[in-house]
Design an enzyme around this catalytic site. Structure first.
Site, PDB file in Angstrom:
ATOM      1  N   HIS A 101      43.643  47.973  37.870  1.00 39.64           N
ATOM      2  CA  HIS A 101      42.480  47.357  37.231  1.00 39.64           C
ATOM      3  C   HIS A 101      42.334  45.915  37.663  1.00 39.64           C
ATOM      4  O   HIS A 101      43.305  45.248  38.010  1.00 39.64           O
ATOM      5  CB  HIS A 101      42.574  47.439  35.703  1.00 39.64           C
ATOM      6  CG  HIS A 101      43.837  46.866  35.136  1.00 39.64           C
ATOM      7  ND1 HIS A 101      45.034  47.558  35.152  1.00 39.64           N
ATOM      8  CD2 HIS A 101      44.107  45.666  34.554  1.00 39.64           C
ATOM      9  CE1 HIS A 101      45.977  46.812  34.595  1.00 39.64           C
ATOM     10  NE2 HIS A 101      45.442  45.648  34.235  1.00 39.64           N
ATOM     11  N   HIS A 103      40.788  42.239  36.321  1.00 41.17           N
ATOM     12  CA  HIS A 103      40.257  41.448  35.209  1.00 41.17           C
ATOM     13  C   HIS A 103      39.113  40.595  35.753  1.00 41.17           C
ATOM     14  O   HIS A 103      39.260  39.936  36.792  1.00 41.17           O
ATOM     15  CB  HIS A 103      41.325  40.494  34.654  1.00 41.17           C
ATOM     16  CG  HIS A 103      42.535  41.172  34.094  1.00 41.17           C
ATOM     17  ND1 HIS A 103      42.744  41.305  32.734  1.00 41.17           N
ATOM     18  CD2 HIS A 103      43.610  41.747  34.700  1.00 41.17           C
ATOM     19  CE1 HIS A 103      43.913  41.924  32.539  1.00 41.17           C
ATOM     20  NE2 HIS A 103      44.456  42.194  33.708  1.00 41.17           N
TER      21      HIS A 103
HETATM   22  P1  5GP Z   1      47.492  43.945  32.611  1.00 38.05           P
HETATM   23  O1  5GP Z   1      48.433  43.113  31.801  1.00 38.05           O
HETATM   24  O2  5GP Z   1      48.057  45.318  32.887  1.00 38.05           O
HETATM   25  O3  5GP Z   1      47.018  43.249  33.866  1.00 38.05           O
HETATM   26  O4  5GP Z   1      46.195  44.129  31.743  1.00 38.05           O
HETATM   27  C1  5GP Z   1      46.043  45.140  30.801  1.00 38.05           C
HETATM   28  C2  5GP Z   1      44.892  44.735  29.905  1.00 38.05           C
HETATM   29  O5  5GP Z   1      44.491  45.870  29.190  1.00 38.05           O
HETATM   30  C3  5GP Z   1      45.262  43.660  28.885  1.00 38.05           C
HETATM   31  O6  5GP Z   1      44.431  42.527  29.065  1.00 38.05           O
HETATM   32  C4  5GP Z   1      45.029  44.366  27.543  1.00 38.05           C
HETATM   33  O7  5GP Z   1      44.483  43.503  26.567  1.00 38.05           O
HETATM   34  C5  5GP Z   1      44.072  45.479  27.919  1.00 38.05           C
HETATM   35  N1  5GP Z   1      44.146  46.667  27.067  1.00 38.05           N
HETATM   36  C6  5GP Z   1      45.268  47.325  26.685  1.00 38.05           C
HETATM   37  N2  5GP Z   1      44.961  48.403  25.937  1.00 38.05           N
HETATM   38  C7  5GP Z   1      43.594  48.420  25.876  1.00 38.05           C
HETATM   39  C8  5GP Z   1      42.679  49.320  25.242  1.00 38.05           C
HETATM   40  O8  5GP Z   1      43.028  50.311  24.605  1.00 38.05           O
HETATM   41  N3  5GP Z   1      41.351  49.034  25.374  1.00 38.05           N
HETATM   42  C9  5GP Z   1      40.909  47.949  26.084  1.00 38.05           C
HETATM   43  N4  5GP Z   1      39.581  47.768  26.162  1.00 38.05           N
HETATM   44  N5  5GP Z   1      41.752  47.095  26.696  1.00 38.05           N
HETATM   45  C10 5GP Z   1      43.086  47.332  26.587  1.00 38.05           C
END
Ligand code: 5GP
Length: 115
Positions: A101, A103
């Site tokens: 993903h 951001h």
């Molecule tokens: P990472 O830390 O893997 O780069 O980002 C994961 C992101 O997913 C985090 O910013 C977290 O807030 C978001 N996230 C985790 N679970 C959910 C969810 O169930 N729904 C949404 N919309 N975002 C989520």
């Protein structure tokens, strides 16, 4: 890298968990982050499952291109003049969900270097 099947983003893609969708095309889905780190915080995910950026290969050129174009389209759609895109790759980079993903963050001043 290890791929955790049935992760939260796969469930969102499958429609098993709701999301605040902002954009969708044949290749990508984008929705608002549940724990926003900026006034605008959108997550863009490819519909094909790749655990991390490092799991992409030459075969994923179209996936990666469409994924990047989705960010540009969403920024236009949301009227963003300035924004930051981030892909955390791996646990030490603070990746917590192992479905690739991006951001898309905007609406405040960002600093550099990131934490
Ligand atoms: P990472 O830390 O893997 O780069 O980002 C994961 C992101 O997913 C985090 O910013 C977290 O807030 C978001 N996230 C985790 N679970 C959910 C969810 O169930 N729904 C949404 N919309 N975002 C989520």
């Amino acid at each position: 890298m290890e791929y955790e099947s049935g992760n939260i983003f796969s469930k969102i893609l499958a429609g098993e968990i709701p999301c605040d969708k902002v954009y969708e095309d044949d290749y990508t889905l984008a929705f608002r982050d549940i724990n926003p780190q900026a006034p605008v915080h959108i997550l863009i995910i490819p519909k094909l499952e790749r655990a991390t950026l490092s799991d992409c290969t030459e075969n994923d050129v179209e996936l990666l291109g469409r994924f990047s174009l989705a960010a540009i389209n969403i920024a236009r759609q949301e009227g963003l003049q300035s924004y930051r895109t981030v892909i955390n790759c791996g646990a030490d980079a603070d990746q917590t969900v192992f479905h690739l993903h991006m951001h898309l963050l905007s609406g405040r001043k960002f600093s550099w270097p990131p934490g």
